[in-house]
Motif scaffolding. Structure first.
Motif, PDB file in Angstrom:
ATOM      1  N   ILE A 153       0.837  -1.202   0.000  1.00 15.47           N
ATOM      2  CA  ILE A 153       0.000   0.000   0.000  1.00 15.47           C
ATOM      3  C   ILE A 153       0.873   1.253   0.000  1.00 15.47           C
ATOM      4  O   ILE A 153       0.682   2.163  -0.822  1.00 15.47           O
ATOM      5  CB  ILE A 153      -0.943  -0.002   1.219  1.00 15.47           C
ATOM      6  CG1 ILE A 153      -1.989  -1.108   1.075  1.00 15.47           C
ATOM      7  CG2 ILE A 153      -1.632   1.359   1.366  1.00 15.47           C
ATOM      8  CD1 ILE A 153      -2.840  -1.301   2.315  1.00 15.47           C
ATOM      9  N   LEU A 154       1.834   1.285   0.911  1.00 13.25           N
ATOM     10  CA  LEU A 154       2.725   2.448   0.981  1.00 13.25           C
ATOM     11  C   LEU A 154       3.594   2.579  -0.261  1.00 13.25           C
ATOM     12  O   LEU A 154       3.873   3.688  -0.725  1.00 13.25           O
ATOM     13  CB  LEU A 154       3.608   2.343   2.226  1.00 13.25           C
ATOM     14  CG  LEU A 154       2.894   2.513   3.576  1.00 13.25           C
ATOM     15  CD1 LEU A 154       3.846   2.220   4.721  1.00 13.25           C
ATOM     16  CD2 LEU A 154       2.324   3.916   3.709  1.00 13.25           C
ATOM     17  N   GLY A 202       2.718   1.655  -3.265  1.00  9.84           N
ATOM     18  CA  GLY A 202       1.850   2.186  -4.314  1.00  9.84           C
ATOM     19  C   GLY A 202       1.660   3.684  -4.185  1.00  9.84           C
ATOM     20  O   GLY A 202       1.751   4.428  -5.175  1.00  9.84           O
ATOM     21  N   ILE A 203       1.397   4.131  -2.943  1.00 11.13           N
ATOM     22  CA  ILE A 203       1.233   5.577  -2.707  1.00 11.13           C
ATOM     23  C   ILE A 203       2.538   6.312  -3.005  1.00 11.13           C
ATOM     24  O   ILE A 203       2.546   7.361  -3.656  1.00 11.13           O
ATOM     25  CB  ILE A 203       0.788   5.824  -1.248  1.00 11.13           C
ATOM     26  CG1 ILE A 203      -0.596   5.233  -1.006  1.00 11.13           C
ATOM     27  CG2 ILE A 203       0.787   7.322  -0.938  1.00 11.13           C
ATOM     28  CD1 ILE A 203      -1.025   5.237   0.447  1.00 11.13           C
ATOM     29  N   GLY A 204       3.646   5.736  -2.519  1.00 15.40           N
ATOM     30  CA  GLY A 204       4.952   6.361  -2.761  1.00 15.40           C
ATOM     31  C   GLY A 204       5.287   6.435  -4.241  1.00 15.40           C
ATOM     32  O   GLY A 204       5.826   7.446  -4.712  1.00 15.40           O
ATOM     33  N   SER A 205       4.965   5.382  -4.986  1.00 14.92           N
ATOM     34  CA  SER A 205       5.233   5.370  -6.432  1.00 14.92           C
ATOM     35  C   SER A 205       4.420   6.439  -7.148  1.00 14.92           C
ATOM     36  O   SER A 205       4.929   7.121  -8.045  1.00 14.92           O
ATOM     37  CB  SER A 205       4.907   3.992  -7.012  1.00 14.92           C
ATOM     38  OG  SER A 205       5.703   2.990  -6.417  1.00 14.92           O
ATOM     39  N   ALA A 206       3.147   6.576  -6.744  1.00 21.09           N
ATOM     40  CA  ALA A 206       2.288   7.586  -7.372  1.00 21.09           C
ATOM     41  C   ALA A 206       2.837   8.993  -7.129  1.00 21.09           C
ATOM     42  O   ALA A 206       2.923   9.809  -8.058  1.00 21.09           O
ATOM     43  CB  ALA A 206       0.867   7.466  -6.827  1.00 21.09           C
ATOM     44  N   PHE A 207       3.231   9.272  -5.884  1.00 21.38           N
ATOM     45  CA  PHE A 207       3.797  10.584  -5.563  1.00 21.38           C
ATOM     46  C   PHE A 207       5.127  10.801  -6.284  1.00 21.38           C
ATOM     47  O   PHE A 207       5.427  11.916  -6.740  1.00 21.38           O
ATOM     48  CB  PHE A 207       3.992  10.727  -4.057  1.00 21.38           C
ATOM     49  CG  PHE A 207       2.758  11.156  -3.327  1.00 21.38           C
ATOM     50  CD1 PHE A 207       2.280  12.449  -3.447  1.00 21.38           C
ATOM     51  CD2 PHE A 207       2.058  10.271  -2.539  1.00 21.38           C
ATOM     52  CE1 PHE A 207       1.130  12.854  -2.778  1.00 21.38           C
ATOM     53  CE2 PHE A 207       0.913  10.650  -1.858  1.00 21.38           C
ATOM     54  CZ  PHE A 207       0.445  11.958  -1.980  1.00 21.38           C
ATOM     55  N   THR A 208       5.913   9.730  -6.388  1.00 18.38           N
ATOM     56  CA  THR A 208       7.218   9.842  -7.049  1.00 18.38           C
ATOM     57  C   THR A 208       7.064  10.181  -8.528  1.00 18.38           C
ATOM     58  O   THR A 208       7.724  11.076  -9.054  1.00 18.38           O
ATOM     59  CB  THR A 208       7.994   8.516  -6.912  1.00 18.38           C
ATOM     60  OG1 THR A 208       8.244   8.246  -5.527  1.00 18.38           O
ATOM     61  CG2 THR A 208       9.329   8.591  -7.653  1.00 18.38           C
TER      62      THR A 208
END
Length: 384
Positions: free
Chosen positions: A367-368, A370-376
């Motif tokens: 989950i983290l 995925g969120i981190g990849s989106a922000f990156t």
């Protein structure tokens, strides 16, 4: 350890040459500043002896760290938080060193040109297929006219068969061209600088983007100042920034994201480094009833992530030597087993609790991630 060279007792003085603190002959190092207690002049041999001694001294800590990390999951983290730290490398610096080496090794074997070339081939095939479909629809009207005339001229076909053929012809009209990738003509409003200034700050970039994107598609103007001059727009920061982003985005379409991929890959060691504290925070909540502090969870997180890089890095090297890709999958399975054993050792809980929390940790990680990849990716688009 056998003493030699400048370490011999006969060269020890009664005062530190660096800070002047009184010393005794038994003092090998100054207890105030840590400098070696010696009065011997530095020779060529002494210089290289100390150079290699410092390497082997570091390797001693590295050796203890690697042995504990590889063959005793969770032990190094447990020892570190219990205060047994002298023989181990600092977990944070060690993680950074290993991660940088990992990405250097990985970067040597990643062929961005080949990757984007394959994407380009797939995209080309897709475009050709869409073109063929569009051509078939262009000829659709003439085909329908021919079939309709043949139906009217044919007396040997029953009325029910004629009705089926007519329905099939009419069905083609219900298929929208947009479903096959045909672009609808877009209406873009070109604003003057005065109109741009009257637009709210938050909606202004979106209005500029549509306008500049349409202008760039039509003119392919790469010089920002010339494009703004042609549009009679001021060279403000936001105008220049949006136009440059438009150019970059169109370049990504042309090279299928190669530059963006390279940019993100080069920043990954630092991105993951800043991402891990959030993962440690998630583990802290998972073990909130235990007495571990947040920083102790951080130590465990950095050690396990370091082990992940070591395993995957070795797998990449073996893959290149053996000409296969299966070793990476095996390395991931080994790491998952390693993570379970490390959690069991470090947090000292039973099998059932550890298995449940092991599964939750992996869910939280994805989950983290995925969120981190989106922000990156989103952040990289705006800054690369």
């Amino acid at each position: 350890m056998k003493e030699k060279g400048r370490f011999l007792k006969k060269y020890r003085g009664n005062e530190c040459l660096n800070c002047g603190v009184p010393l005794d002959i038994i003092d090998r190092y100054c207890h105030n500043c840590g400098q070696l207690n010696t009065t011997k002049k530095l020779s060529f041999r002494d210089f290289f002896d100390e150079f290699f001694a410092s390497i082997f001294s570091y390797d001693s800590r590295l050796r203890h760290t690697m042995i504990a990390l590889l063959f005793n999951p969770g032990k190094i983290s447990k020892d570190f938080v219990e205060g047994k730290r002298v023989k181990y490398a600092n977990p944070f610096r060690f993680y950074l060193s290993v991660s940088i080496i990992f990405f250097i090794i990985n970067g040597l074997f990643i062929d961005f040109d080949k990757f984007t070339s394959n994407i380009g081939k797939d995209a080309k095939v897709g475009k050709e297929a869409l073109n063929e479909i569009e051509k078939s629809f262009v000829a659709n009207d003439s085909i329908k006219e021919k079939i309709s005339s043949q139906i009217s001229e044919t007396n040997g076909i029953s009325e029910s068969d004629k009705e089926i053929i007519k329905n099939a012809i009419l069905a083609t009209d219900s298929i929208p061209f947009s479903a096959f990738g045909k672009k609808e003509p877009k209406e873009v409003i070109y604003y003057t600088q005065a109109q741009i200034d009257s637009i709210s700050f938050f909606s202004r970039p979106f209005k500029l983007w549509k306008m500049y994107d349409d202008y760039y598609e039509k003119t392919k103007e790469t010089l920002t100042f010339k494009a703004l001059a042609d549009l009679k727009h001021d060279e403000t920061r936001i105008n220049k920034y949006v136009y440059k982003r438009v150019k970059k985005t169109n370049d990504l379409n042309d090279n299928y994201g190669r530059e963006l991929l390279e940019f993100i890959f080069n920043k990954l060691p630092f991105i993951i480094f800043f991402f891990l504290p959030f993962f440690a925070l998630a583990i802290w909540f998972l073990y909130i009833r235990r007495t571990f502090t947040y920083m102790e969870h951080m130590v465990f997180t950095f050690h396990t992530q370091t082990m992940f890089f070591i395993l995957i890095g070795l797998a990449i090297l073996v893959n290149q030597i053996a000409g296969t890709t299966t070793v990476t999958g095996i390395a991931i399975l080994i790491f998952l087993f390693y993570l379970y054993k490390a959690m069991r050792k470090f947090y000292n809980q039973g099998r059932l609790k550890t298995i449940v929390k092991f599964m939750l940790v992996n869910v939280l990680f994805f989950i983290l991630a995925g969120i981190g990849s989106a922000f990156t990716i989103a952040g990289s688009v705006f800054i690369f």
